[in-house]
Motif scaffolding. Structure first.
Motif, short mmCIF file in Angstrom:
data_model
loop_
_atom_site.label_atom_id
_atom_site.label_comp_id
_atom_site.label_asym_id
_atom_site.label_seq_id
_atom_site.Cartn_x
_atom_site.Cartn_y
_atom_site.Cartn_z
N THR A 43 0.83 -1.20 0.00
CA THR A 43 0.00 0.00 0.00
C THR A 43 0.87 1.26 0.00
O THR A 43 0.61 2.20 -0.75
N GLY A 44 1.89 1.24 0.85
CA GLY A 44 2.77 2.41 0.97
C GLY A 44 3.48 2.71 -0.33
O GLY A 44 3.53 3.87 -0.79
N VAL A 45 4.03 1.68 -0.95
CA VAL A 45 4.77 1.87 -2.20
C VAL A 45 3.84 2.37 -3.30
O VAL A 45 4.15 3.31 -4.03
N ARG A 46 2.65 1.78 -3.37
CA ARG A 46 1.71 2.20 -4.40
C ARG A 46 1.31 3.67 -4.19
O ARG A 46 1.30 4.45 -5.14
N TYR A 47 1.00 3.99 -2.94
CA TYR A 47 0.56 5.35 -2.62
C TYR A 47 1.64 6.36 -3.00
O TYR A 47 1.37 7.37 -3.65
N GLU A 48 2.86 6.07 -2.59
CA GLU A 48 3.95 7.02 -2.85
C GLU A 48 4.26 7.12 -4.35
O GLU A 48 4.57 8.19 -4.85
N LEU A 49 4.17 5.98 -5.04
CA LEU A 49 4.43 6.02 -6.49
C LEU A 49 3.44 6.96 -7.17
O LEU A 49 3.82 7.76 -8.03
N ILE A 50 2.17 6.86 -6.77
CA ILE A 50 1.16 7.73 -7.38
C ILE A 50 1.43 9.18 -6.97
O ILE A 50 1.40 10.09 -7.80
N SER A 51 1.74 9.36 -5.67
CA SER A 51 2.04 10.72 -5.18
C SER A 51 3.18 11.35 -5.95
O SER A 51 3.16 12.52 -6.27
N LEU A 52 4.21 10.54 -6.21
CA LEU A 52 5.40 11.09 -6.85
C LEU A 52 5.21 11.22 -8.35
O LEU A 52 6.12 11.63 -9.07
N GLY A 53 4.02 10.82 -8.82
CA GLY A 53 3.70 11.05 -10.23
C GLY A 53 4.22 10.00 -11.18
O GLY A 53 4.50 10.29 -12.34
N ALA A 54 4.35 8.77 -10.71
CA ALA A 54 4.72 7.70 -11.63
C ALA A 54 3.58 7.53 -12.64
O ALA A 54 2.42 7.72 -12.29
N PRO A 55 3.90 7.20 -13.89
CA PRO A 55 2.85 7.09 -14.91
C PRO A 55 1.78 6.08 -14.50
O PRO A 55 2.05 5.13 -13.77
N ALA A 56 0.55 6.35 -14.96
CA ALA A 56 -0.58 5.49 -14.63
C ALA A 56 -0.26 4.04 -14.95
O ALA A 56 0.47 3.75 -15.89
N SER A 57 -0.79 3.18 -14.13
CA SER A 57 -0.70 1.73 -14.31
C SER A 57 0.71 1.19 -14.10
O SER A 57 0.98 0.02 -14.25
N TRP A 58 1.62 2.05 -13.70
CA TRP A 58 2.97 1.59 -13.39
C TRP A 58 3.01 0.74 -12.13
O TRP A 58 3.79 -0.16 -12.00
N TYR A 59 2.15 1.15 -11.20
CA TYR A 59 2.28 0.52 -9.89
C TYR A 59 1.92 -0.96 -9.93
O TYR A 59 2.35 -1.72 -9.08
N ILE A 60 1.15 -1.40 -10.94
CA ILE A 60 0.85 -2.82 -11.05
C ILE A 60 2.15 -3.58 -11.27
O ILE A 60 2.45 -4.57 -10.62
N SER A 61 2.96 -3.05 -12.20
CA SER A 61 4.27 -3.65 -12.42
C SER A 61 5.10 -3.56 -11.16
O SER A 61 5.88 -4.45 -10.84
#
Lengths: 323, 266, 343
Positions: A281-299
């Motif tokens: 959850t933490g990694v996903r949340y921060e990835l989105i916060s930091l502006g990683a491109p959409a759908s990146w967090y699945i990878s």
């Protein structure tokens, strides 16, 4: 039991997850201090961790018995939908009991198919994943109502979905369940037999353990916990949809594995499973916060999983060499 | 469970006309045999002779297709490992019996965990588990630095066998079945395990020792039973035949070639 | 052999001529049209289509229509249903192009054997020369849906009712869905005209995951002032997250503004209560009607549509709710009066 010996501590199955959480705090404090430490960030992460953690505790128990349950996302969905839908006729307490009974029933049916039908749990619960999701569509016709205001104010809804001492109820419930079930696993008969069943089923059988019953209990417990996670979710936010629980089984399994549960059975940790949920959850949340491109967090969830596995493996080897 | 009343003079284990098929494979053919307390029986035969199948019936893993099993004169009607353990039958196998992922103390009491109640909740009694297993570790000659909290995966083959035998003694079993107990062990460890087997017999237990090494078991056993192709072919007291003679019997497919030797009827 | 073939052809022509003359002499020709659909009876949207088909049968008594679908949705299942339908030799087929690879073969077979085919709801998105040679496509346009919604927001902003778009979050519930990506591209290009940017945020479809992901994004990107929802059911989740972050998500001239694609009780009640600026509708009812018009007139007069027929989006806002309320009641069982999702 636990001595303050470093190598013994490192041999804990959840050691990797503990180190992972520390590293996560360190890295995110470094690159996004104000964002990471803001109340809303950690509050949101903890809230979701509580829901995912509740599911991954159940998953960890099943994995300890050397089985797997792919149906938890759908069971979570069906239990939540059942709670909302049945509430109109049964009231809040009745609907919660009925919904949990449905969850437990599905766990029992799947366990029977695995044990009596001698079908691998991977196959049975994959079938369960689709069948239960299908059931949700057939039952609801695609749209789900929401809880009326008086039912939201019901004390039982508040008990599961409200706040206590300023902390979300879900967080307290999952923490409590983790402690109680950890005691059951590590300090009671059932746990000893569960770990034996998962570690070496033939030995467990030879010592007179009814491994079939142990596994049935593990599956029922897993489904009940997935169902309870849905109650925790909907008691707080009752606006839902037939997509409830979509893809959550993968995160629940990943959390348990990151937390040190070996798919080869007999080894794992409930604390680890919850910490694994926290990491995802933490990694996903921060990835989105930091502006990683959409759908990146699945990878990224996949990447975290692989890194965690390699990390856990090398930890086991390191601890083994030091012993 | 019992139909026949307890009979003091009955053999501890009696098997009558046991038959067992696995599909087309006829694993046990009309086997009848009885064993008494305080004996060490050598059960000998080649691979596939049926000796392991026989003891799997005795330890409740297989249910026979026909025939009867009596324990202390009581007819056994249900077959499950749990019941065998209740009767006091412990089976010691090379690959089974200890979970690698658990500590010695946890393994020791696996399936019969002692509990201590705290506020009415039955928690595992770790003190008792640790004390009993520590005693066995010390009595049965494990390394000095092994503790009851160590994982079983750290033990050598001989140490594992010692724990299993110690467990059989601790739980006051009446029958200990040892299935190839010395495979993969060093010479010293092998002697140690064999000594333990004799100690169990001296304490009045029935020990069934399964092996295909007739010379080894001849030294220990009071009686030798030879199986071949699912049948019992020979059942003699130790002094009736020498190890070499018995070896000849096994080599010739279980048939007694020298008719001048008297074979005890079964 | 050639003479044998020609005799056969002659006989066949004679036969057709005979039946044709008798038909004309008695009553209009009977037609049977089949809609093979991916929308099963477990999806309330099926009612849009079946309602329209009933209407069509009333207007053309010599036509029978059939709706074929399965509850267990899968591409394979749809192909199987399509094969069965072709084998029953209907006079026309309407089918969504859920997978052009899987459907190309069966559809070409149907066309080759003389059954006209109209695509509905989902087109073959390739250029016209490369796509499956169906007669026409009847349905919405994903890109246009996003684009028109963006333009609508700009118009309202120019009228001073809502803030001008600065940063739009396109809340994609499924990452692999090409249609959703097109919608996002549509709104992206529309709002780019006023200098606004767009984020394609993959939210997941599970409500808790959706909320968590959206909150993660919004709290670190406070410049976001529009959220486009891919279904009206996610609109209340977006609204709640924005509300918790104090972003003033109701329809007013400040803070966040919520947009949605698709209507039902959730969308209509959201519009009515001022939580939602606009919800578009893709002309679902017409998708159950127009394909049969073209199939009918193809048989009667030989007409063929020369371009796709785009049925949506229709912008639904406070000015035309009352038109959609009865439809929503007929399809979903309730309309704008059911606001439970927004509490």
């Amino acid at each position: 039991m636990i001595t303050l010996n470093t190598s013994a501590f490192a041999r804990r199955p959840d050691f990797g997850a503990i180190v992972g959480v520390i590293m996560m705090f360190a890295v995110f404090s470094l690159i996004d201090f104000s964002g990471w430490w803001s109340g809303s960030t950690l509050g949101n992460i903890l809230q979701f961790t509580a829901i995912l953690g509740c599911m991954s505790i159940g998953q960890a128990i099943v994995i300890m018995a050397k089985e797997i349950d792919l149906s938890v996302g759908s069971v979570y969905g069906l239990t939540g939908i059942a709670f909302i839908t049945l509430e109109a006729d049964l009231g809040v307490p009745g609907a919660i009991i009925a919904a949990m009974a449905i969850a437990g029933g599905i766990g029992f049916l799947q366990a029977m198919a695995v044990i009596k039908g001698k079908i691998p749990s991977m196959i049975v619960t994959l079938g369960g994943l689709f069948a239960v999701r299908g059931l949700i569509y057939v039952w609801t016709g695609g749209s789900v109502r929401s809880l009326p205001a008086e039912s939201r104010a019901h004390w039982l809804t508040q008990l599961f979905g409200g706040e206590l001492f300023g902390i979300e109820a879900a967080i307290l419930w999952t923490a409590g369940l983790m402690v109680v079930l950890s005691l059951v696993i590590w300090r009671m008969k059932f746990g000893n037999r569960l770990l034996a069943t998962g570690g070496d089923e033939n030995t467990a059988l030879s010592q007179g353990i009814r491994t079939d019953r142990v596994k049935i209990r593990a599956f029922v417990l897993c489904s009940l916990l997935a169902g309870f996670a849905a109650i925790l979710t909907l008691a707080d936010k009752p606006q839902t949809h037939v997509t409830l629980g979509d893809l959550m089984e993968l995160e629940a399994i990943a959390a348990a594995v990151i937390g040190g549960c070996l798919l080869s059975g007999g080894r794992g940790s409930l604390l680890g499973a919850v910490l694994g949920a926290f990491i995802i959850t933490g990694v996903r949340y921060e990835l989105i916060s930091l502006g990683a491109p959409a759908s990146w967090y699945i990878s990224f969830v996949g990447l975290v999983l692989i890194v965690a596995l390699i990390f856990n493996q090398s930890l086991i080897r390191w601890a083994g060499n030091r012993a | 469970m019992s139909v026949t009343p307890m009979n003091k003079n009955a053999p501890l284990i009696e098997v009558r006309n046991l038959d067992l098929h696995f599909g087309a494979f006829h694993a046990l053919k009309n086997v009848s045999v009885s064993f008494d307390s305080g004996q060490l029986i050598g059960l000998v035969g080649d691979n596939g002779a049926g000796k392991t199948t026989l003891i799997k019936v005795l330890s409740g893993i297989h249910k026979p297709n026909s025939g009867e099993v009596y324990f202390a004169g009581k007819r056994v009607k249900e077959f499950h490992p749990k019941l065998a353990i209740k009767f006091g039958i412990e089976t010691i196998q090379q690959s089974v019996g200890l979970c690698d992922n658990l500590s010695i103390a946890r393994n020791f009491y696996l399936g019969r965990e002692p509990v201590k109640r705290w506020f009415g909740i039955p928690f595992l009694d770790f003190k008792k588990m640790r004390d009993a297993s520590t005693k066995v570790i010390r009595t049965f000659g494990l390394r000095e630095n092994v503790s009851a909290d160590d994982q079983v995966e750290m033990l050598s083959g001989g140490e594992r066998q010692s724990i299993k035998i110690g467990r059989a003694v601790e739980f006051k079993n009446r029958v200990v079945i040892m299935d190839e107990p010395t495979n993969h062990l060093s010479v010293r460890e092998r002697e140690h395990v064999n000594e333990l087997a004799q100690q169990l017999r001296d304490q009045g237990l029935l020990v069934i020792y399964i092996t295909h090494d007739i010379h080894q078991v001849h030294k220990l056993a009071d009686r030798i039973v030879i199986m071949e192709n699912g049948e019992k072919v020979t059942d003699v007291a130790k002094d009736e035949m020498t190890a070499d003679e018995l070896e000849e019997v096994i080599r010739c497919g279980g048939r007694v070639v020298d008719t001048s030797k008297e074979v005890e009827p079964s | 052999m050639k003479w044998l073939a020609s005799i056969k052809t002659g006989l066949a022509i004679a036969g057709i001529a005979l039946t044709a003359t008798t038909a004309v002499a008695q009553e209009p020709e009977e037609y049977r049209f089949v809609m093979v659909s991916h929308i099963g009876s477990n999806d309330p949207n099926m009612k849009w289509l079946t309602m329209a088909m009933e209407e069509f049968e009333k207007k053309y008594p010599n036509v029978t229509t059939e709706y074929v679908s399965s509850n267990q949705y899968s591409v394979q299942e749809l192909v199987r249903l399509l094969d069965q339908t072709i084998a029953s030799r209907p006079d026309g087929i309407a089918v969504p192009i859920v997978s052009r690879d899987a459907l190309e073969g069966p559809i070409r077979r149907a066309i080759d054997s003389g059954i006209p085919v109209v695509a509905f709801n989902i087109p073959d998105s390739r250029p016209e020369r490369e796509r499956i040679p169906y007669m026409t496509y009847v349905g919405g346009d994903e890109y246009l849906t996003g684009y028109k919604t963006g333009q609508y927001a700009i118009e309202k902003a120019e009228a001073g009712e809502v803030p001008m778009p600065e940063h739009v979050v396109c809340a994609m519930i499924a990452a692999e869905h090409e249609g959703l990506r097109e919608r996002c591209r549509g709104i992206e290009e529309a709002v780019a005209e006023v200098g606004a940017t767009t984020e394609y945020l993959f939210t997941g479809a599970d409500p808790a995951t959706f909320r968590s992901n959206l909150q993660a994004y919004l709290s670190s990107h406070p410049e976001s002032n529009y959220i486009l929802n891919m279904g009206d059911f996610t609109a209340p989740w977006s609204w709640q997250v924005a509300n918790e972050l104090g972003m003033s998500p109701d329809v007013d001239d400040e803070g966040m503004t919520i947009l949605a694609v698709g209507i039902g009780p959730i969308g209509l009640s959201g519009l009515k209560e001022g939580h939602l600026l606009v919800a578009s509708e893709q002309g679902f009812w017409l998708q159950g009607y127009i394909p049969f018009e073209w199939l009918y007139w193809y048989h009667e007069l030989g007409y063929e549509a020369q371009s796709d027929i785009i049925t949506g989006p229709i912008m639904v806002d406070t000015t035309n709710i009352e038109k959609f309320d009865p439809l929503s009641k007929a399809v979903f069982g309730s309309g704008s009066e059911d606001s439970s999702a927004w509490q």
